[in-house]
Structure formats: structure tokens, C-alpha cells
Design a protein around this motif. Structure first.
Motif, PDB file in Angstrom:
ATOM      1  N   SER A  27     -16.201 -16.861 -33.799  1.00 35.83           N
ATOM      2  CA  SER A  27     -16.400 -16.908 -34.919  1.00 35.83           C
ATOM      3  C   SER A  27     -18.071 -16.709 -35.299  1.00 35.83           C
ATOM      4  O   SER A  27     -18.477 -15.964 -36.302  1.00 35.83           O
ATOM      5  CB  SER A  27     -16.481 -18.514 -35.473  1.00 35.83           C
ATOM      6  N   THR A  34     -18.061 -12.955 -35.688  1.00 36.23           N
ATOM      7  CA  THR A  34     -17.583 -12.411 -36.891  1.00 36.23           C
ATOM      8  C   THR A  34     -18.776 -12.654 -38.091  1.00 36.23           C
ATOM      9  O   THR A  34     -18.682 -11.794 -39.077  1.00 36.23           O
ATOM     10  CB  THR A  34     -16.462 -13.250 -37.362  1.00 36.23           C
ATOM     11  N   ARG A  43      -9.005  -8.419 -46.978  1.00 44.55           N
ATOM     12  CA  ARG A  43      -9.164  -8.941 -46.058  1.00 44.55           C
ATOM     13  C   ARG A  43      -9.324 -10.811 -46.105  1.00 44.55           C
ATOM     14  O   ARG A  43      -8.812 -11.427 -45.430  1.00 44.55           O
ATOM     15  CB  ARG A  43     -10.117  -8.433 -45.036  1.00 44.55           C
ATOM     16  N   GLU A  44     -10.453 -10.900 -47.086  1.00 45.67           N
ATOM     17  CA  GLU A  44     -10.392 -12.367 -47.255  1.00 45.67           C
ATOM     18  C   GLU A  44      -9.298 -12.932 -47.808  1.00 45.67           C
ATOM     19  O   GLU A  44      -9.084 -14.054 -47.498  1.00 45.67           O
ATOM     20  CB  GLU A  44     -11.726 -12.489 -48.070  1.00 45.67           C
ATOM     21  N   ARG A  66      -7.135 -13.796 -44.897  1.00 48.13           N
ATOM     22  CA  ARG A  66      -7.568 -15.019 -44.294  1.00 48.13           C
ATOM     23  C   ARG A  66      -7.342 -16.175 -44.791  1.00 48.13           C
ATOM     24  O   ARG A  66      -7.000 -17.221 -44.009  1.00 48.13           O
ATOM     25  CB  ARG A  66      -9.251 -14.649 -43.871  1.00 48.13           C
ATOM     26  N   LEU A  85      -5.070 -18.901 -43.014  1.00 44.74           N
ATOM     27  CA  LEU A  85      -5.581 -20.341 -42.968  1.00 44.74           C
ATOM     28  C   LEU A  85      -4.881 -21.346 -43.564  1.00 44.74           C
ATOM     29  O   LEU A  85      -4.849 -22.453 -43.179  1.00 44.74           O
ATOM     30  CB  LEU A  85      -7.165 -20.540 -43.120  1.00 44.74           C
ATOM     31  N   GLN A  92      -6.028 -15.878 -35.059  1.00 45.68           N
ATOM     32  CA  GLN A  92      -6.420 -15.494 -36.359  1.00 45.68           C
ATOM     33  C   GLN A  92      -7.609 -16.483 -36.773  1.00 45.68           C
ATOM     34  O   GLN A  92      -8.587 -16.088 -37.072  1.00 45.68           O
ATOM     35  CB  GLN A  92      -5.429 -15.116 -37.408  1.00 45.68           C
ATOM     36  N   TYR A 129     -11.019 -16.329 -34.845  1.00 47.85           N
ATOM     37  CA  TYR A 129     -12.051 -15.497 -35.098  1.00 47.85           C
ATOM     38  C   TYR A 129     -12.777 -15.732 -36.388  1.00 47.85           C
ATOM     39  O   TYR A 129     -13.645 -15.309 -36.815  1.00 47.85           O
ATOM     40  CB  TYR A 129     -11.386 -14.176 -35.489  1.00 47.85           C
ATOM     41  N   HIS A 130     -12.182 -16.734 -37.247  1.00 50.20           N
ATOM     42  CA  HIS A 130     -12.978 -16.797 -38.798  1.00 50.20           C
ATOM     43  C   HIS A 130     -12.969 -18.393 -38.909  1.00 50.20           C
ATOM     44  O   HIS A 130     -13.667 -18.722 -39.868  1.00 50.20           O
ATOM     45  CB  HIS A 130     -11.641 -16.545 -39.529  1.00 50.20           C
ATOM     46  N   ARG A 131     -12.417 -19.431 -38.365  1.00 49.41           N
ATOM     47  CA  ARG A 131     -12.449 -21.006 -38.934  1.00 49.41           C
ATOM     48  C   ARG A 131     -13.800 -21.390 -38.720  1.00 49.41           C
ATOM     49  O   ARG A 131     -14.123 -22.073 -39.678  1.00 49.41           O
ATOM     50  CB  ARG A 131     -11.659 -21.677 -38.167  1.00 49.41           C
TER      51      ARG A 131
END
Length: 372
Positions: free
Chosen positions: A226, A229, A259-260, A263, A267, A322, A325-327
Motif C-alpha cells: 500500500s 502504491t 482502475r479505480e 478497485r 474492495l 488485491q 496493494y490498495h487497502r
């Protein structure tokens, strides 16, 4: 992608990687000695895994050539020459404007003659989104296991399904980081697996992998990924604002919007599955509800084009990695703002957090968005 278990070491906590010296005698023995040390700490399976990792990494870095030499070759494909020159402008920007390490990484190029640098295996239980972790003698624990040979990755995944009943995902990744210690071999190289990405995506890749050389928490894949990223997203915005033309900015904007949306959807489904798995229903009821949720996910119109491959393999493991990488990315972006958008101050605070015990680290990071 984050750090690979092929790394022969990692920076001390809070310390930046050293610059590569001009001459390194006996550099191959460094990896060999690290592997010999690992023998005393690991079983036969771990030693075999470390062996394929070390040999795979040595083959990769051995194929790399200096960009400044390659671009002088009149026989070089003009498209590749243009991309290599662009990558070097991005590389200079990364250190000069984003405060990322100024070392040998991404100043050489290797054509691996394949579509991925490594293949990662990630796994979760049937009714859980908790990634299985593997621990390595030097880099600590991570929620994935990387292989330089796809066949070996698939065989390992099949064993996890058969012997442990896990849900597994195997996916190719275009690059990985050695946490700055590839100065021993000339630095992490640019690769054919990503060099022809669109401008914004190429910048994202370089900035993300360099960020792993700034801070690393040995027990926390989600924190590490994260953070990287967040750096890539903030860095690309700065790059395109300073150097991107209108076409490059528009191309990145369209891709980033899509992409957003992906995501957010992923999520959202992850949160619904998490609530289901932690709920009071019995296992048969949870399995039925899980199947219904994945059916809904695969029918989402925003994912029907461009994400077909991801949808075909969607399971607990794909949602879990996934999220890694983003949470926590919004928390890191908020931290950057709280540090006055000052890159050195931001990195210093991230390194401080990386030094904390995991629970305390998460608690302090979670305050970034909630504290004015």
C-alpha cells in the motif's frame, strides 16, 4: 510487486540502501553465502526454493545491459530506444523530485524472452480472506511465494489445493524489488515485461518498485504494498504534471478511472465476503452465500471488458492480494498530506511506522484519515 525472496538481503530498518560501489569482487559469493546460512535455518523444501530463487535472479540480472550503452547501438529498435530514454528521464525524476533512492536500479535493461519476471502464488482458506504467509531467512514473512518458472509455480499451487484445501491464485508479475540490495549485481533492471507500457503506467512501475527500497516492514505485505502504491500514484501525478503531454495525461486519466472503479468494486465485494465469513451462519450456508456473491461479482458490467482474465480466476486469494496493494493506500496518501507533501519527511515517518510492532503500526496509520 513487492520484495522477492530472491533478495540476498534487505536494508537495516530506517536505513537507505547503499550505493553500488564501482567494483565488487566475488559478488556471486554473496548470494551463495546467504544461501548457505539459510541451510541451517530451513528444511529441504525451503533450501530448494531458495536455490531456484537465487539462480533465477542471477540469470535475470546477468541478462541486463547498461541503458546508456544500449541506446548507442544503431541496430536497436527505435521504439525500444525511445522507451529506454524515457525510462531514464523518469529515473532521474524519481530521485530528484520524489526523493527515491539514487542508485543503480533501473539504469540497465534485460529482455527475458518471456511475459513475466516471476510468477507469484497466493493462497487463502476456503472461508477466509487471510493470506497464507511464508517466511524467509533474510526478508521475513510475506503473503506470496514467487517462482521464476511458471511450471514450478503451478505445481506448488496444485499441492496447496490438494494437501491443504486452499484457494490459490497463480499470476505473473512484470517486476519485483530486491529492496535495494541488487547493487551487488548492478541494480534491479528495467525489463521487457513492462518497458513498453504507456507513459503513465511505466512511471507507476518504476516509482512503485523504487519505493520498496525506502521502507519495508518484514511482517506486513499490506503495509509495504500500500505504501508503494501511494508513492506510485502521487509520483505519476507529479510526473505527468511536469512532463506529460495532453495525450499522455488523458490516456492515464482514462486508465486510472477504470482502475479505480475496479478497485472499489473488488474492495466492496471483499468487505461483503469478510462479513459473511465472520458471521454466525454454518459452513454450508456460508458456501452457498459465497457462491452467490462471486456470481454477482462476475456479472458486474464494469468488469466485463478488460478484466476477463481476473474474473475467470476470481476467488478469495485474488481478492485478498488485491486488497494488500490498495487497502491502506488512502492512509498513506493522507500521511503525505499531513507531512506537508514533503517527500523526505513522509519517508521518515513511514520508516518510523515500519519499525513499530504490527498492531501499533496499523493503529497509528489508521489515525491518518480520521485526525484533522
Amino acid at each position: 510487486m513487492g520484495p522477492s525472496p530472491t533478495a540476498c538481503g534487505r536494508p537495516l530498518k530506517g536505513a537507505r540502501p547503499r550505493a553500488r560501489p564501482s567494483r565488487i569482487p566475488g559478488r556471486r559469493w554473496v548470494c551463495r553465502l546467504a544461501l548457505l546460512a539459510a541451510v541451517g535455518l530451513s528444511g529441504c523444501a525451503q533450501v530448494g526454493y531458495l536455490g531456484q530463487a537465487a539462480s533465477g535472479h542471477l540469470r535475470l540480472v546477468g541478462a541486463a545491459q547498461a541503458v546508456e550503452t544500449l541506446v548507442q547501438d544503431p541496430a536497436l529498435d527505435e521504439g525500444l530506444r525511445e522507451r529506454l530514454l524515457l525510462s531514464q528521464r523518469m529515473r532521474e525524476f524519481a530521485s530528484r523530485e520524489l526523493g527515491l533512492p539514487d542508485n543503480a536500479s533501473y539504469r540497465r535493461y534485460a529482455d527475458l524472452q518471456r511475459g513475466a519476471a516471476v510468477w507469484n502464488v497466493v493462497a487463502t482458506p476456503e472461508l477466509s480472506l487471510q493470506l497464507k504467509t511464508w517466511c524467509y531467512p533474510v526478508m521475513g514473512c510475506a503473503g506470496y511465494r514467487g517462482f521464476f518458472d511458471r511450471t514450478e509455480a503451478e505445481a506448488f499451487a496444485a499441492a496447496l489445493r490438494r494437501d491443504e484445501g486452499l484457494e490459490v491464485l497463480v499470476y505473473g508479475v512484470p517486476a519485483y524489488s530486491t529492496l535495494g540490495w541488487s547493487w551487488l549485481f548492478g541494480g534491479d533492471p528495467l525489463l521487457n515485461t513492462f518497458i513498453r507500457y504507456p507513459e503513465g503506467e511505466l512511471a507507476r512501475m518504476i516509482f512503485h518498485e523504487l519505493a520498496h527500497q525506502v521502507a519495508y516492514a518484514a511482517d506486513d505485505t499490506e503495509f509495504n504494498e500500500s505504501f508503494a502504491t501511494a508513492v506510485e500514484r502521487l509520483g505519476v501525478e507529479a510526473w505527468l504534471a511536469a512532463h506529460g503531454d495532453a495525450a499522455a495525461r488523458e490516456q492515464y486519466r482514462r486508465g486510472n478511472e477504470r482502475r479505480e472503479r475496479f478497485r472499489a468494486l473488488a474492495l466492496g465485494y471483499r468487505a461483503r465476503l469478510q462479513a459473511l465469513y465472520e458471521g454466525p451462519q454454518d459452513e454450508p450456508a456460508k458456501r452457498a452465500a459465497k457462491a452467490a456473491l462471486f456470481a454477482q461479482l462476475r456479472a458486474e458490467p464494469d468488469l466485463r471488458q478488460g478484466y476477463e482474465g481476473w474474473l475467470a480466476n476470481a476467488n478469495n486469494a485474488s481478492l485478498a492480494i488485491q486488497a494488500a496493494y490498495h487497502r491502506l493506500t488512502p492512509e498513506f496518501e493522507a500521511l503525505f498530506e499531513r507531512q506537508g507533501r514533503d517527500w523526505p519527511a513522509f519517508y521518515a515517518e513511514v520508516r518510523r511506522l515500519a519499525d513499530l510492532p504490527k498492531a501499533e503500526r496499523r493503529q497509528q496509520l489508521s489515525k491518518q484519515r480520521s485526525t484533522p
